[in-house]
Design an enzyme around this catalytic site. Structure first.
Site, short mmCIF file in Angstrom:
data_model
loop_
_atom_site.label_atom_id
_atom_site.label_comp_id
_atom_site.label_asym_id
_atom_site.label_seq_id
_atom_site.Cartn_x
_atom_site.Cartn_y
_atom_site.Cartn_z
N ASP A 196 0.82 -1.21 0.00
CA ASP A 196 0.00 0.00 0.00
C ASP A 196 0.86 1.26 0.00
O ASP A 196 1.47 1.60 1.01
CB ASP A 196 -0.91 -0.04 1.24
N ASP A 215 -2.15 5.37 -5.49
CA ASP A 215 -2.29 4.52 -4.31
C ASP A 215 -2.53 3.06 -4.70
O ASP A 215 -3.62 2.70 -5.15
CB ASP A 215 -3.45 5.04 -3.45
#
Length: 402
Positions: free
Chosen positions: A102, A287
């Site tokens: 992430d 992201d």
């Protein structure tokens, strides 16, 4: 290891976790295979769960800063939609965990055997047992990340962490409180943040920074490939370089616009031939932990109006599936170059859905200043454009994926 067994009712409720391939090592960089699994949202949709009611009861599962933390992590990832996971090892000998890589966060955390049985979600995940590791070192500091109405809470520990064949000594979160939703249905065990040190809760040095400090990588970069197919071989993360087998042409680089975040400036969003938004510039974060493209509510409504989409329920815009071939392209101006998604890139079709409606992979997300407003380019974008994150030059590179 004394791991908790999944209750029989949970086995019947959930699909079995998939077995992950082991990372393979090369002389110049490290590959971590990723697998693609149904997101929590897809599982709930197929079971006929009312997402409107769920959102009202449980909140939106987007991470926000811990109230006890002195830093300000970027508020980004919606784990309800996450699909891509890889495998790491923690401890000596390694205990295996499936994690999200992430870029919107910077901490590593996994569930702990010390998680209370009151938290049913812990019972279906791999749990870290410190007493089984000869390299474990106690820390004990509190660790908390909030998610909407819930939170992930535990304490910090230190142990050996192996990622793609590279082992570092790492401080990470042992989670003892794990919310039922979305983690009861999630196939991943934890999160490995690939963000910057300033984003880390508790002032912890991120895993990738520890890897960089060893000087073992060919370049101070990592890259992400997400397969556009529906099969389980979902892609890969490459540490120290990129894989030309998965992209074509050259990378186009855009410098980050905010120190210590994978954030860049977007100079336009177009639907068809019309530029609707961001001509004066908008902040956008790339992201890897988010599945969709997110935009401020007011901006998203303009896009949906241009597409002729309707809001079916909270966080879901739909069109009739028969309209998909005629929908216009959506383009994002990054670094003076247009990155274009066709309707097949941004529309989701669920085969078991009976109402003949297709969901758009774009969501509203309103983040107040000073962090926001901000857009998010998640897996919907990365599937089309192979993405390289360059820490040495503080930039992000994009190339057409293949």
């Amino acid at each position: 290891m004394d791991r908790r067994r999944m209750p029989l009712w949970a086995l019947l409720l959930l699909w079995s976790p998939c077995t992950f391939s082991l990372p393979t090592r090369t002389a110049t960089f490290e590959r971590i295979p990723l697998k693609k699994m149904p997101s929590v949202r897809e599982i709930l949709e197929e079971r006929g769960v009312d997402m409107t009611r769920l959102s009202a009861e449980w909140g939106v599962f987007t991470k926000r800063p811990s109230l006890t933390n002195l830093t300000s992590p970027v508020v980004l990832t919606n784990y309800l939609n996450t699909q891509y996971y890889g495998e790491i090892g923690i401890g000596t000998p390694p205990q295996t965990f499936k994690v999200i890589f992430d870029t919107g966060s910077a901490n590593l955390w996994v569930p702990s055997t010390k998680c209370s049985r009151l938290y049913l979600a812990c019972g279906i995940h791999s749990l870290y047992e410190s007493s089984d590791s000869s390299s474990y070192m106690e820390n004990g500091s509190d660790f908390t990340i909030h998610y909407g109405s819930g939170r992930v809470k535990g304490f910090l520990s230190q142990d050996s962490v192996t990622v793609g064949g590279i082992t570092v000594t790492q401080t990470f979160g042992e989670v003892t409180e794990l919310p039922l939703i979305p983690f009861m249905l999630a196939k991943f065990d934890g999160v490995l943040g690939m963000g910057f040190p300033a984003q880390a809760v508790g002032g912890v040095t991120p895993v990738f920074d520890h890897i960089l400090s060893q000087g073992v990588l060919k370049e101070e970069v990592f890259s992400v490939y997400y397969n556009r197919g529906s099969h389980l071989l979902g892609g890969e993360v490459v540490l120290g370089g990129s894989d030309p087998q998965h992209y074509q042409g050259n990378f186009h680089y855009v410098s980050i616009s905010k120190t210590d975040s994978w954030q860049i400036t977007m100079k336009g969003v177009s639907v068809g031939s019309s530029t609707l938004l961001c001509e004066e510039g908008c902040a956008v974060v790339v992201d890897t932990g988010s599945s969709f493209i997110s935009a401020p509510t007011s901006s998203l409504k303009l896009i949906m109006q241009a597409l002729g989409a309707k809001e079916k329920r909270i966080e879901e815009y739909v069109v009739n599936c028969s309209q998909v071939p005629t929908l216009p392209d959506i383009s994002f101006d990054l670094g003076g170059r247009a990155y274009t998604l066709s309707s097949t890139d941004y529309v989701l079709q669920y085969p078991n859905r009976r109402d003949k409606l297709c969901t758009l992979a774009l969501h509203a997300m309103d983040i107040p200043p000073p962090t926001g407003p901000v857009w998010v380019l998640g897996a919907t974008f990365i599937r089309k454009f192979y993405t390289e994150f360059d820490r040495h030059n503080n930039r992000i590179g994009f190339a057409l994926a293949r």
